[in-house]
Enzyme design. Structure first.
Site, PDB file in Angstrom:
ATOM      1  N   ASP A  87      -1.134   2.886  -8.400  1.00 56.99           N
ATOM      2  CA  ASP A  87      -0.836   3.768  -7.263  1.00 56.99           C
ATOM      3  C   ASP A  87      -2.135   4.374  -6.732  1.00 56.99           C
ATOM      4  O   ASP A  87      -2.840   5.072  -7.458  1.00 56.99           O
ATOM      5  CB  ASP A  87       0.122   4.871  -7.714  1.00 56.99           C
ATOM      6  N   TYR A  92      -7.771   9.739  -1.982  1.00 52.78           N
ATOM      7  CA  TYR A  92      -8.284   9.908  -3.339  1.00 52.78           C
ATOM      8  C   TYR A  92      -9.770   9.549  -3.432  1.00 52.78           C
ATOM      9  O   TYR A  92     -10.422   9.878  -4.423  1.00 52.78           O
ATOM     10  CB  TYR A  92      -7.506   9.046  -4.336  1.00 52.78           C
ATOM     11  N   LYS A 121      -1.653   4.712   0.550  1.00 52.56           N
ATOM     12  CA  LYS A 121      -1.017   5.698   1.415  1.00 52.56           C
ATOM     13  C   LYS A 121      -1.854   6.006   2.647  1.00 52.56           C
ATOM     14  O   LYS A 121      -3.084   6.049   2.579  1.00 52.56           O
ATOM     15  CB  LYS A 121      -0.758   7.002   0.638  1.00 52.56           C
ATOM     16  N   HIS A 154       1.713   9.392   3.643  1.00 50.79           N
ATOM     17  CA  HIS A 154       1.436  10.294   2.529  1.00 50.79           C
ATOM     18  C   HIS A 154       2.164  11.634   2.649  1.00 50.79           C
ATOM     19  O   HIS A 154       2.688  12.159   1.665  1.00 50.79           O
ATOM     20  CB  HIS A 154      -0.075  10.525   2.435  1.00 50.79           C
TER      21      HIS A 154
END
Length: 350
Positions: A87, A92, A121, A154
């Site tokens: 994931d 990130y 996302k 997201h």
């Protein structure tokens, strides 16, 4: 002399060819052995989605994993243990390193692309129709892939001022539908959507979300959302299933309390399991998928050891009864006095 030289050359050529064949054969067998070993470890549950595809129920979360080698090592360890679901998210800021791990795993024969399930996302700032495909293409370049298996919106947030979300969720979603048609994403879904926001999508979605990824654990069971999602044919993935203890200082919450909750620790002791294993198994038995994050090799392996045992009815009932319910990732950072979400009630429709 000429004949002897020719025969010697032929022998050397045949010897080289034989060596090359043996080397190729041994490399192929080694790769098959690695794949077989990994496959034997990966006999996990699969979650059926509304587009006919099946997603591995336990994945490795990568939020808060740094890009200094930590996330690459975590992904490689996870794949060797048997994980096939990774994931990710652009925000990130570690997808390049995830991509390095995926490239190495694929090149070595540890996994095939068909065995993997890669989720990413779309970030809030890329919701405009023209931005959506470009955002995914950037992610694909970082991950060194031709497509993702699942692409999620997201948050139902863009950060704009005004009474309504702009660009609208409809505009963003219709652009995401085109990603499926183009083959850049096999599956599309959302994250942090309430039941009300999911139901509103019925008015315009030709491809309905296959997945809604939300915070989910015994301190935030989200029973109503699960029931509504099931009725809409939307699968639920649990993020922060361990209470997100490593984001406690970031978001000023007490997520560490979940891992230390007396019910969780008592059930873990009774079954000879870790608190994390209890929480992950609880999520799987509820029919959700789950993406626990860890960079610790021992914990990565332990978190995947949740498929050959069950919670008892009594233990599950105790976990299902934990109160009070509370969010760790509240979302108050998206609230604006002049924006579409002025209160948490506006954001979560609760």
């Amino acid at each position: 002399n000429v004949r002897h030289s020719f025969q010697r050359a032929r022998k050397e050529e045949m010897s080289s060819s034989r060596k090359a064949f043996l080397l190729c054969f041994m490399t192929s067998m080694a790769a098959q052995h690695v794949r077989a070993e990994s496959s034997a470890c990966s006999g996990q549950a699969m979650s059926a989605l509304n587009n006919g595809l099946k997603m591995p129920s336990v994945g490795l979360g990568t939020w808060k994993a740094t890009g200094d080698g930590e996330v690459k090592a975590a992904v490689m360890k996870a794949l060797k243990v048997g994980y096939r679901h990774i994931d990710c998210a652009a925000i990130y800021q570690n997808e390049k390193e995830v991509g390095e791990a995926l490239k190495e795993a694929l090149a070595s024969g540890l996994v095939t692309r068909e065995e993997l399930w890669i989720t990413s996302k779309l970030w809030n700032a890329r919701h405009a129709e023209d931005d959506v495909p470009e955002a995914l293409k950037e992610t694909l370049r970082d991950l060194q892939l031709d497509y993702v298996d699942l692409y999620l919106m997201h948050w139902p947030v863009t950060g704009n001022e005004g009474p309504d979300v702009e660009p609208s969720l409809k505009e963003t979603w219709l652009a995401m539908e085109k990603l499926v048609a183009s083959g850049l994403a096999k599956t599309i879904g959302v994250s942090n959507f309430s039941a009300k926001k999911l139901k509103a999508m019925k008015d315009y979605a030709s491809v309905f979300p296959a997945v809604n990824q939300v915070e989910l654990h015994p301190l935030l069971r989200q029973d109503g959302l699960l029931e509504a999602s099931e009725s809409l044919g939307v699968h639920t993935t649990a993020y922060s299933p361990l209470g997100s203890p490593d984001s406690a200082s970031m978001f000023n919450h007490d997520g560490v309390s979940l891992m230390r909750h007396p019910v969780v620790t008592e059930v873990a002791e009774a079954l000879g399991r870790t608190p994390a294993q209890i929480l992950i198994r609880w999520a799987v038995e509820r029919g959700t998928s789950v993406v626990p994050k860890s960079s610790n090799p021992e914990r990565i392996a332990a978190n995947f050891d949740v498929f050959d045992w069950d919670l008892t009815g009594t233990h599950k009932a105790r976990l299902d009864a934990i109160e009070p319910q509370t969010r760790m990732i509240r979302g108050d950072f998206w609230l604006k006095p002049n924006g579409p979400y002025k209160t948490l009630t506006d954001l979560w429709d609760e």
